[in-house]
Design a protein around this motif. Structure first.
Motif, PDB file in Angstrom:
ATOM      1  N   ALA A  89     -26.486 107.449 -15.057  1.00  0.00           N
ATOM      2  CA  ALA A  89     -26.916 106.833 -16.067  1.00  0.00           C
ATOM      3  C   ALA A  89     -26.499 105.362 -16.130  1.00  0.00           C
ATOM      4  N   LEU A  90     -25.582 105.087 -15.732  1.00  0.00           N
ATOM      5  CA  LEU A  90     -24.912 103.830 -15.866  1.00  0.00           C
ATOM      6  C   LEU A  90     -26.121 102.658 -14.688  1.00  0.00           C
ATOM      7  N   SER A  91     -25.973 103.419 -13.542  1.00  0.00           N
ATOM      8  CA  SER A  91     -26.692 103.188 -12.518  1.00  0.00           C
ATOM      9  C   SER A  91     -27.980 102.306 -12.576  1.00  0.00           C
ATOM     10  N   VAL A  92     -28.687 102.738 -13.517  1.00  0.00           N
ATOM     11  CA  VAL A  92     -30.286 102.138 -13.644  1.00  0.00           C
ATOM     12  C   VAL A  92     -30.142 101.437 -14.616  1.00  0.00           C
ATOM     13  N   LEU A  93     -28.990 101.119 -15.722  1.00  0.00           N
ATOM     14  CA  LEU A  93     -29.452  99.345 -16.442  1.00  0.00           C
ATOM     15  C   LEU A  93     -29.412  98.401 -15.783  1.00  0.00           C
ATOM     16  N   PRO A  94     -29.233  98.250 -14.871  1.00  0.00           N
ATOM     17  CA  PRO A  94     -29.209  96.071 -14.487  1.00  0.00           C
ATOM     18  C   PRO A  94     -31.222  96.524 -14.209  1.00  0.00           C
ATOM     19  N   ALA A  95     -31.392  97.511 -13.695  1.00  0.00           N
ATOM     20  CA  ALA A  95     -32.901  97.595 -13.627  1.00  0.00           C
ATOM     21  C   ALA A  95     -33.952  97.989 -14.546  1.00  0.00           C
ATOM     22  N   LEU A  96     -33.067  99.095 -15.368  1.00  0.00           N
ATOM     23  CA  LEU A  96     -34.140  98.154 -16.796  1.00  0.00           C
ATOM     24  C   LEU A  96     -33.992  97.021 -17.578  1.00  0.00           C
ATOM     25  N   TRP A  97     -32.268  96.433 -17.377  1.00  0.00           N
ATOM     26  CA  TRP A  97     -32.495  95.048 -17.865  1.00  0.00           C
ATOM     27  C   TRP A  97     -33.440  94.123 -17.424  1.00  0.00           C
ATOM     28  N   ALA A  98     -33.145  94.346 -15.931  1.00  0.00           N
ATOM     29  CA  ALA A  98     -34.327  93.210 -15.523  1.00  0.00           C
ATOM     30  C   ALA A  98     -35.906  92.844 -16.159  1.00  0.00           C
ATOM     31  N   PHE A  99     -36.449  94.744 -15.545  1.00  0.00           N
ATOM     32  CA  PHE A  99     -37.818  95.014 -16.634  1.00  0.00           C
ATOM     33  C   PHE A  99     -38.004  94.441 -17.811  1.00  0.00           C
ATOM     34  N   PHE A 100     -37.206  94.963 -18.482  1.00  0.00           N
ATOM     35  CA  PHE A 100     -37.566  94.622 -20.455  1.00  0.00           C
ATOM     36  C   PHE A 100     -36.417  93.070 -20.532  1.00  0.00           C
ATOM     37  N   THR A 101     -35.840  92.521 -19.959  1.00  0.00           N
ATOM     38  CA  THR A 101     -35.409  90.990 -20.345  1.00  0.00           C
ATOM     39  C   THR A 101     -36.302  89.950 -19.472  1.00  0.00           C
ATOM     40  N   THR A 102     -37.524  89.945 -18.256  1.00  0.00           N
ATOM     41  CA  THR A 102     -37.133  88.035 -18.027  1.00  0.00           C
ATOM     42  C   THR A 102     -38.804  87.907 -18.205  1.00  0.00           C
ATOM     43  N   GLY A 103     -39.350  88.579 -18.910  1.00  0.00           N
ATOM     44  CA  GLY A 103     -40.438  87.979 -18.794  1.00  0.00           C
ATOM     45  C   GLY A 103     -41.048  86.962 -20.167  1.00  0.00           C
ATOM     46  N   GLY A 163     -40.392  83.459 -20.651  1.00  0.00           N
ATOM     47  CA  GLY A 163     -40.671  82.276 -20.068  1.00  0.00           C
ATOM     48  C   GLY A 163     -38.991  82.176 -19.320  1.00  0.00           C
ATOM     49  N   PRO A 164     -38.711  80.697 -18.328  1.00  0.00           N
ATOM     50  CA  PRO A 164     -37.825  80.946 -17.845  1.00  0.00           C
ATOM     51  C   PRO A 164     -36.410  80.502 -18.362  1.00  0.00           C
ATOM     52  N   THR A 165     -36.456  79.874 -19.232  1.00  0.00           N
ATOM     53  CA  THR A 165     -35.194  79.700 -19.514  1.00  0.00           C
ATOM     54  C   THR A 165     -34.637  80.931 -20.679  1.00  0.00           C
ATOM     55  N   GLY A 166     -35.129  81.656 -20.892  1.00  0.00           N
ATOM     56  CA  GLY A 166     -34.891  82.977 -20.970  1.00  0.00           C
ATOM     57  C   GLY A 166     -34.936  83.959 -20.386  1.00  0.00           C
ATOM     58  N   ALA A 167     -35.693  84.102 -19.342  1.00  0.00           N
ATOM     59  CA  ALA A 167     -35.373  84.905 -18.076  1.00  0.00           C
ATOM     60  C   ALA A 167     -33.997  84.595 -17.158  1.00  0.00           C
ATOM     61  N   ALA A 168     -33.946  83.658 -17.264  1.00  0.00           N
ATOM     62  CA  ALA A 168     -32.411  82.528 -16.977  1.00  0.00           C
ATOM     63  C   ALA A 168     -31.291  82.987 -17.570  1.00  0.00           C
ATOM     64  N   VAL A 169     -31.388  83.036 -18.359  1.00  0.00           N
ATOM     65  CA  VAL A 169     -30.340  83.982 -19.712  1.00  0.00           C
ATOM     66  C   VAL A 169     -30.331  85.194 -19.872  1.00  0.00           C
ATOM     67  N   ALA A 170     -30.674  85.693 -19.264  1.00  0.00           N
ATOM     68  CA  ALA A 170     -31.400  87.487 -19.069  1.00  0.00           C
ATOM     69  C   ALA A 170     -30.428  87.602 -18.267  1.00  0.00           C
ATOM     70  N   LEU A 171     -30.781  87.183 -16.833  1.00  0.00           N
ATOM     71  CA  LEU A 171     -30.788  87.675 -16.023  1.00  0.00           C
ATOM     72  C   LEU A 171     -28.935  87.321 -15.215  1.00  0.00           C
ATOM     73  N   ILE A 172     -28.203  85.804 -15.591  1.00  0.00           N
ATOM     74  CA  ILE A 172     -27.182  85.855 -15.714  1.00  0.00           C
ATOM     75  C   ILE A 172     -25.870  86.692 -16.069  1.00  0.00           C
ATOM     76  N   ALA A 173     -26.929  87.020 -17.617  1.00  0.00           N
ATOM     77  CA  ALA A 173     -26.315  88.368 -18.471  1.00  0.00           C
ATOM     78  C   ALA A 173     -26.426  89.586 -17.402  1.00  0.00           C
ATOM     79  N   GLY A 174     -27.256  89.732 -17.129  1.00  0.00           N
ATOM     80  CA  GLY A 174     -27.724  91.093 -16.280  1.00  0.00           C
ATOM     81  C   GLY A 174     -26.670  90.809 -15.380  1.00  0.00           C
TER      82      GLY A 174
END
Length: 151
Positions: free
Chosen positions: A83-97, A99-110
């Motif tokens: 269950a925990l292993s799928v979180l990074p992929a889901l995070w990337a999918f749901f948080t990176t769309g 714009g660049p600033t928001g996506a970068a912040v989301a990726l750093i958090a990810g």
């Protein structure tokens, strides 16, 4: 140095995996590198775009790595690991769309969150002993390369 405990192949491949992030940062600061990249391979490989796209790919890849670690566990620990292993992929999918600033912040958090998951799997003996040395090194590199996009 702490990375001397990391076997050569994972260290070399991990460091090679930083190259797209480094290239993205370089092309943000170097007009020459950006122009060369634009003229040879196109805009997807310039500036924030390569780091953001590649970052989402790597978070998804790391979900697969954690899934592999979960296969070493049994019972409820295995179920939690999967269950925990799928979180990074889901995070990337749901948080990176957004714009660049928001996506970068989301990726750093990810990637910082992924480091916590790495530690958890490592602490339970599911990752190799040298895992955290490698992951801290690579996470620091990724975050440093994404910071100029985020701020």
């Amino acid at each position: 140095m702490f990375w001397s405990r990391i076997p050569p192949a994972p260290l070399a491949l991990g460091l090679a995996g930083l190259l797209p992030f480094l290239w993205g940062a370089l092309t943000m600061w170097s007009d020459g590198a950006a122009a060369l990249t634009l003229s040879t391979v196109g805009p997807r490989f310039v500036g924030p775009y390569i780091g953001l796209f590649y970052g989402a790919v790597i978070l998804s890849f790391m979900s697969g790595v954690l899934w592999g670690f979960a296969t070493k566990a049994e019972g409820t620990m295995a179920a939690s690991g999967y269950a925990l292993s799928v979180l990074p992929a889901l995070w990337a999918f749901f948080t990176t769309g957004g714009g660049p600033t928001g996506a970068a912040v989301a990726l750093i958090a990810g990637f910082v969150g992924l480091l916590g998951l790495d530690w958890l799997f490592w602490r339970h003996g599911l990752a190799p002993p040298w895992w955290m040395a490698l992951r801290v090194l690579l996470t620091a590199g990724v975050v440093l390369c994404l910071l100029p996009v985020a701020f």
